[in-house]
Motif scaffolding. Sequence first.
Motif, PDB file in Angstrom:
ATOM      1  N   LYS A 125      46.668  49.548  59.236  1.00  0.00           N
ATOM      2  CA  LYS A 125      47.171  50.083  57.734  1.00  0.00           C
ATOM      3  C   LYS A 125      45.591  49.431  57.536  1.00  0.00           C
ATOM      4  N   ALA A 126      45.778  49.638  56.530  1.00  0.00           N
ATOM      5  CA  ALA A 126      44.409  49.368  55.823  1.00  0.00           C
ATOM      6  C   ALA A 126      44.374  49.591  53.809  1.00  0.00           C
ATOM      7  N   GLY A 127      43.080  48.721  53.676  1.00  0.00           N
ATOM      8  CA  GLY A 127      43.763  48.543  52.576  1.00  0.00           C
ATOM      9  C   GLY A 127      42.326  47.623  51.442  1.00  0.00           C
ATOM     10  N   GLU A 128      41.783  47.198  50.322  1.00  0.00           N
ATOM     11  CA  GLU A 128      40.470  47.194  49.957  1.00  0.00           C
ATOM     12  C   GLU A 128      41.408  45.489  49.138  1.00  0.00           C
ATOM     13  N   LEU A 129      40.330  44.552  48.856  1.00  0.00           N
ATOM     14  CA  LEU A 129      40.104  43.629  47.700  1.00  0.00           C
ATOM     15  C   LEU A 129      38.911  43.612  47.102  1.00  0.00           C
ATOM     16  N   VAL A 130      38.629  42.859  46.038  1.00  0.00           N
ATOM     17  CA  VAL A 130      37.775  43.412  45.265  1.00  0.00           C
ATOM     18  C   VAL A 130      37.664  42.077  44.791  1.00  0.00           C
ATOM     19  N   TRP A 131      36.438  40.897  44.973  1.00  0.00           N
ATOM     20  CA  TRP A 131      35.993  39.957  44.746  1.00  0.00           C
ATOM     21  C   TRP A 131      34.830  40.059  44.075  1.00  0.00           C
ATOM     22  N   LYS A 132      34.280  39.015  42.904  1.00  0.00           N
ATOM     23  CA  LYS A 132      33.341  38.706  41.986  1.00  0.00           C
ATOM     24  C   LYS A 132      32.942  37.412  42.361  1.00  0.00           C
ATOM     25  N   PHE A 133      31.541  36.669  43.253  1.00  0.00           N
ATOM     26  CA  PHE A 133      30.971  35.656  43.166  1.00  0.00           C
ATOM     27  C   PHE A 133      30.597  34.877  42.503  1.00  0.00           C
TER      28      PHE A 133
END
Length: 160
Positions: A125-133
Amino acid sequence: MRCFVSLTAALALIAVASTARAHGDETHKPGTYDGHAAALGEPGNPKSVNRTVQVTMTDQMRFSPARITVKRGETVRFAVKNVGQIKHEIQLGTVEELVEHAKVMLQHPEMEHDDPNGISLQPGKAGELVWKFTKKGEFEFGCLVPGHFEGGMRGKIIVQ
């Protein structure tokens, strides 16, 4: 006796509810996030992504890439793929947070995560996460499936 049993049952229910809320229950306003991985930033806005980083997870207990460099203030979309035959996850955090959480996972291997700083993926499976550093420094990411972090499934994030 009946009152004691009811009180015991009520306390047990409160303990279970508290544990269940321990992950994924944080809400935040921009700039005020204090949940998991707050030391390196905050959940990112998918509409404000500066770039996408492809990350693969393998049954050899490795991430590729194992080192990621970002700029402070950058919002990154991690496009994550589990190319293995077993469940893996990626969790962002400080070394201390990840080590401590890995210990908890060894005691509670069925614990599921629903945190903005990570994603769990079944095989293929694939997915994503979005993060602001938002903070400069050296941080880590790791797989907290019991035994994986201890087996070397971790990487570095350098925020410049």
